[in-house]
Design a protein around this motif. Structure first.
Motif, mmCIF file in Angstrom:
data_model
loop_
_atom_site.group_PDB
_atom_site.id
_atom_site.type_symbol
_atom_site.label_atom_id
_atom_site.label_comp_id
_atom_site.label_asym_id
_atom_site.label_seq_id
_atom_site.Cartn_x
_atom_site.Cartn_y
_atom_site.Cartn_z
ATOM 1 N N MET A 187 28.959 12.512 7.311
ATOM 2 C CA MET A 187 28.663 11.111 7.996
ATOM 3 C C MET A 187 27.601 11.723 9.174
ATOM 4 S SD MET A 187 31.383 9.056 9.717
ATOM 5 C CE MET A 187 31.101 9.457 11.316
ATOM 6 N N LYS A 234 23.993 11.961 7.776
ATOM 7 C CA LYS A 234 23.070 10.923 7.384
ATOM 8 C C LYS A 234 21.806 10.798 8.137
ATOM 9 C CE LYS A 234 26.860 7.882 5.306
ATOM 10 N NZ LYS A 234 27.356 6.795 5.446
ATOM 11 N N ASP A 243 25.142 3.688 9.765
ATOM 12 C CA ASP A 243 25.264 2.268 8.999
ATOM 13 C C ASP A 243 26.564 1.733 8.984
ATOM 14 O OD1 ASP A 243 26.776 3.623 7.110
ATOM 15 O OD2 ASP A 243 25.008 4.349 5.978
ATOM 16 N N GLY A 244 26.473 0.600 8.005
ATOM 17 C CA GLY A 244 27.925 -0.190 7.907
ATOM 18 C C GLY A 244 29.041 0.677 7.717
ATOM 19 N N GLU A 245 28.778 1.624 6.741
ATOM 20 C CA GLU A 245 29.936 2.590 6.379
ATOM 21 C C GLU A 245 30.456 3.408 7.635
ATOM 22 O OE1 GLU A 245 28.683 4.466 2.814
ATOM 23 O OE2 GLU A 245 28.867 2.724 1.808
ATOM 24 N N THR A 246 29.587 3.703 8.500
ATOM 25 C CA THR A 246 30.209 4.779 9.643
ATOM 26 C C THR A 246 31.297 4.415 10.176
ATOM 27 O OG1 THR A 246 27.595 5.006 9.823
ATOM 28 C CG2 THR A 246 28.994 5.843 11.593
ATOM 29 N N TRP A 247 31.572 3.435 10.451
ATOM 30 C CA TRP A 247 32.727 2.945 11.457
ATOM 31 C C TRP A 247 33.933 3.142 10.587
ATOM 32 C CZ3 TRP A 247 31.212 4.211 15.936
ATOM 33 C CH2 TRP A 247 30.175 3.634 16.218
ATOM 34 N N GLU A 248 33.906 2.952 9.284
ATOM 35 C CA GLU A 248 35.088 2.795 8.537
ATOM 36 C C GLU A 248 35.303 4.184 8.375
ATOM 37 O OE1 GLU A 248 36.132 0.715 4.366
ATOM 38 O OE2 GLU A 248 35.192 -0.647 6.024
ATOM 39 N N ASP A 249 34.365 4.985 7.892
ATOM 40 C CA ASP A 249 34.392 6.437 7.541
ATOM 41 C C ASP A 249 35.183 7.316 8.872
ATOM 42 O OD1 ASP A 249 33.318 5.837 5.233
ATOM 43 O OD2 ASP A 249 31.286 6.803 5.491
ATOM 44 N N GLU A 300 36.785 5.879 11.109
ATOM 45 C CA GLU A 300 38.157 5.330 11.495
ATOM 46 C C GLU A 300 39.071 6.294 10.474
ATOM 47 O OE1 GLU A 300 38.150 1.149 12.301
ATOM 48 O OE2 GLU A 300 40.291 1.385 11.183
ATOM 49 N N ASP A 301 38.730 6.411 9.255
ATOM 50 C CA ASP A 301 39.617 7.276 8.159
ATOM 51 C C ASP A 301 39.648 8.499 8.464
ATOM 52 O OD1 ASP A 301 39.733 4.933 6.544
ATOM 53 O OD2 ASP A 301 38.194 5.732 5.162
#
Ligand code: GDP
Length: 291
Positions: free
Chosen positions: A16, A19, A23-29, A31-32
């Protein structure tokens, strides 16, 4: 560069942070990764929300900024509580409590060695008197650490009397630090809390108790914390010792524990060897965790 540790998050987050842009995926990644590292849902939510706000405020899209902000946020959070051990009384009495198997005996051995290395004289009291094996194991550690030990004269001797004799010997002989091991049987919780209360009462007649350290096994995560609840409520805990951080992929547990208990982490165990114990420094910890 900070030394890599098994509980370091940087592995999971490396992709992450490497990168080109947030981007849009950053926050979900993110959090995971935080949940997987055992930050717990509350801390994860707050940390991610704070980071989102900061990223918006500073109008950055650089993942390196995100990494720095995450590291700083964690450090700030961990710095809210004071991790300093207060051992200035003479003697300074330290009570060590916790559930069997978490690493209590090992921690006492390492702690005695740590203090001995800094020129402090140490005596250990074996107040877990019902397990003969526990007394022998503690005696072995005390010898390795260069500490004296007071053992029960027989199995099942009143733990408070062992604690009393240990503090008395320290006072008579000018020994600086007293570390009292206590029982950790879970099945008779009520009895155990009464036993700890009696030890405290008896010890406090002779010397103030400097620290009550609760030992927690980092690999047991939230479960271990639930098991230790009775100690937190009844034993007057002043600091936490997190053991087995070396065997855990869940360094975020440190934040979850602090948030749930409001008690500072004062020592960290990172191995089975006698030198594998350190104090807890938020800056160093955050650096190792996040990279
Ligand atoms: P007690 O029952 O709470 O006194 O637990 P012990 O001190 O006997 O430790 C239980 C096991 O955990 C032993 O095998 C120890 O070697 C191990 N242990 C304790 N602390 C650590 C640590 O920081 N890291 C690792 N990897 N193992 C530890």
């Amino acid at each position: 560069m900070a030394e890599r540790t098994p509980w370091s998050l940087s592995g999971a987050l490396r992709g992450m942070f490497a990168k080109k842009t947030i981007d849009g995926e950053t926050w979900e990644d993110l959090e995971d990764a935080l949940i997987k590292a055992d930050f717990g849902p509350n801390v994860t939510e707050v940390v991610v929300a704070e980071l989102r706000a900061k990223v918006a405020k500073y109008n950055t899209t650089d993942p390196k900024d995100l990494q720095r902000m995450l590291r700083e946020g964690i450090e700030e959070r961990l710095s809210l509580l004071d991790s300093t051990l207060t051992l200035s009384e003479r003697p300074a009495v330290v009570l060590v409590v916790g559930v069997n198997g978490v690493g209590k005996t090992t921690t006492i051995g390492k702690f005695a060695k740590f203090l001995n290395t800094y020129g402090r004289s140490v005596i250990v009291g074996a107040a877990d008197t019902f397990r003969a094996g526990a007394v022998d194991q503690l005696a072995t550690w005390a010898e390795r650490a260069g500490a004296q030990i007071v053992k029960p004269q027989m199995v099942g001797q009143d733990p408070a009397s062992v604690a009393f004799q240990t503090v008395e010997k320290a006072k008579n002989e000018g020994i600086e630090i007293v570390i009292i091991d206590t029982a950790g049987r879970l099945h008779t919780k009520g009895g155990l809390m009464d036993e700890l209360t009696k030890i405290r009462r008896v010890v406090e007649k002779q010397a103030p108790i400097a620290e009550v350290l609760l030992v927690l096994d980092a690999t047991t995560g939230q479960n271990g914390l639930a098991q230790a609840e009775a100690f937190i409520q009844h034993a007057g805990v002043t600091g936490l010792v997190l053991t087995k951080l070396d065997g855990s992929a869940r360094g975020g547990f440190v934040l979850a524990v602090q948030e749930r208990t409001g008690i500072p982490i004062k020592l960290v165990g990172q191995g089975e060897g006698i030198n594998d114990l350190t104090g807890f420094t938020p800056h160093v910890f955050a650096q190792k965790l996040i990279g």
